[in-house]
Design an enzyme around this catalytic site. Structure first.
Site, PDB file in Angstrom:
ATOM      1  CE  LYS A   1      30.423  52.538  40.964  1.00 15.35           C
ATOM      2  NZ  LYS A   1      31.681  52.006  41.582  1.00 15.35           N
TER       3      LYS A   1
ATOM      4  CG  ASP B   1      30.365  47.431  36.461  1.00 12.27           C
ATOM      5  OD1 ASP B   1      29.436  48.164  36.834  1.00 12.27           O
ATOM      6  OD2 ASP B   1      31.473  47.867  36.075  1.00 12.27           O
TER       7      ASP B   1
ATOM      8  CD  GLN C   1      31.767  56.634  40.200  1.00  9.44           C
ATOM      9  OE1 GLN C   1      31.132  57.062  41.158  1.00  9.44           O
ATOM     10  NE2 GLN C   1      32.520  55.549  40.285  1.00  9.44           N
TER      11      GLN C   1
HETATM   12  O1  MRU Z   1      33.405  52.029  39.499  1.00  9.25           O
HETATM   13  P1  MRU Z   1      32.987  52.431  38.110  1.00  9.25           P
HETATM   14  O2  MRU Z   1      32.861  53.909  37.928  1.00  9.25           O
HETATM   15  O3  MRU Z   1      33.864  51.787  37.056  1.00  9.25           O
HETATM   16  O4  MRU Z   1      31.547  51.820  37.943  1.00  9.25           O
HETATM   17  C1  MRU Z   1      30.881  51.999  36.733  1.00  9.25           C
HETATM   18  C2  MRU Z   1      29.501  51.461  36.718  1.00  9.25           C
HETATM   19  O5  MRU Z   1      29.036  50.864  37.666  1.00  9.25           O
HETATM   20  C3  MRU Z   1      28.752  51.589  35.428  1.00  9.25           C
HETATM   21  O6  MRU Z   1      27.387  51.727  35.663  1.00  9.25           O
HETATM   22  C4  MRU Z   1      28.978  50.316  34.599  1.00  9.25           C
HETATM   23  O7  MRU Z   1      30.345  50.066  34.448  1.00  9.25           O
HETATM   24  C5  MRU Z   1      28.335  50.405  33.269  1.00  9.25           C
HETATM   25  S1  MRU Z   1      29.238  51.436  32.176  1.00  9.25           S
HETATM   26  C6  MRU Z   1      28.482  51.467  30.673  1.00  9.25           C
END
Ligand code: MRU
Length: 346
Positions: free
Chosen positions: A247, A236, A195
């Site tokens: 993450k 999250d 990402q």
């Molecule tokens: O697995 P993902 O790509 O959904 O994980 C996203 C993250 O960990 C982001 O850092 C988190 O959702 C914050 S988004 C503003």
């Protein structure tokens, strides 16, 4: 980038930018049903805590539309909302958004399926607009933390693509950039789904904000060379004591930041705080398919038959976090007290 999630109410279609294909292809993924939206959330067509919350809010409207011809509307609609809530377990914004929609339904027992569809679609739009406003408020609340010439390291993508627009961690970056501060960003690549490389670099590069990609395992080396002035990541789910799920790899970055005396901040809207969870040990952590690790981006990287760990998130203990930047201002430790003082009714 405020249109990666679009809703066409007259066609009853949720139209998403397919994030799996970035940075090389910009294509849309159309959801006509709740199952399409659940598929999009689970396969990461759309990802990032607030973005999946907004997606789920629109999917509730699709659910009302789908159930309108069924005899047992209430039962089928409830079942679809419950399935939506379960589509990814860690980001609390998903359940937060669905529960807001469920509460709206319960507050209007007189609504027909068609009027409920319109009401839920309008409310989803309000949630979407409010998220952009929250991200901008986070950016404003962070301005005192970012100085001329700073290099900010971030992990994963907590940008416009992960929210309704503007971003949380990248909202901090955007606000400083817009305030005329000469800042740069280091984006961790963020294995296994990249990402950081695919999404953070894509959106910052598009906006003309200087960004350099770094392998996840170069973080300590870069910090030791004085290349990082602060770390800002998204979240999250944040427990009532400030422990923060984000993450996988975030916890390691926080430990390294502490070692090098670099401030480590979390940027998130209040909707990412889960007051029902006392500490991070109770946050459900999603485990994804080992194939994402053994066959990154579809390319075999490990011998057949070898397993792999694939925890999608980890939990950074509150004591490693210098501050939590929210849409209601900057929280400092002790977080239990600071979080209890927030207004959760908005
Ligand atoms: O697995 P993902 O790509 O959904 O994980 C996203 C993250 O960990 C982001 O850092 C988190 O959702 C914050 S988004 C503003």
């Amino acid at each position: 980038m405020e249109d990666h999630i679009r809703f066409n109410a007259s066609e009853r279609v949720l139209d998403l930018l397919d994030q799996r294909l970035l940075p090389t292809r910009e294509e849309r993924f159309l959801c006509h049903t709740v199952s399409d939206a659940i598929y999009a959330i689970q396969t990461m067509v759309v990802r990032g805590a607030p973005a999946i919350g907004v997606t789920a809010a629109y999917a509730c409207a699709l659910a009302a539309s789908e159930c309108r011809k069924e005899a047992g509307f209430a039962e089928s609609f409830t079942q679809k909302l419950d399935l939506l809530v379960q589509s990814r377990p860690t980001a609390v914004n998903l359940a937060w958004a669905v529960e807001r929609q469920r509460a709206l339904w319960h507050a209007h027992p007189e609504a027909t399926p068609d009027s409920l569809f319109a009401m839920l679609a309008d409310n989803a739009r309000i949630i979407q607009q409010a998220d952009i406003a929250s991200c901008k408020a986070i950016g404003q609340a962070s301005l005192e933390l970012v100085h001329e010439g700073d290099c900010i390291l971030t992990h994963c993508n907590a940008g416009a693509l992960a929210t309704a627009g503007y971003g949380t961690a990248l909202g901090v970056v955007r606000a400083a950039h817009e305030a005329g501060r000469n800042i740069t960003v280091i984006a961790d690549e963020t294995r296994p789904l990249l990402q950081g490389a695919r999404l953070t670099c894509w959106e910052l590069h598009k906006d003309g904000i200087p960004v350099t990609l770094a392998c996840d395992n170069s973080c300590a080396c870069l910090m030791s060379k004085g290349k990082v002035q602060l770390v800002v990541v998204g979240a999250d789910r944040i427990a009532a004591n400030g422990d923060t799920a984000n993450k996988i790899g975030t916890f390691g970055v926080a430990i390294m930041a502490r070692h090098f005396n670099i401030p480590f901040y979390v940027a998130a809207p209040v909707s990412t705080i889960d007051r029902t969870i006392a500490d991070g040990s109770l946050i459900p952590i999603e485990e994804r398919s080992p194939e994402e690790v053994t066959r990154p981006l579809g390319q075999q990287a490990a011998p057949d038959g070898v397993g792999a760990f694939n925890f999608a998130f980890d939990v950074t203990p509150a004591d490693l976090i210098a501050g939590i930047i929210t849409d209601q201002g900057l929280l400092r430790p002790p977080y239990t007290k600071a979080i209890a003082a927030l207004d959760f009714s908005r």
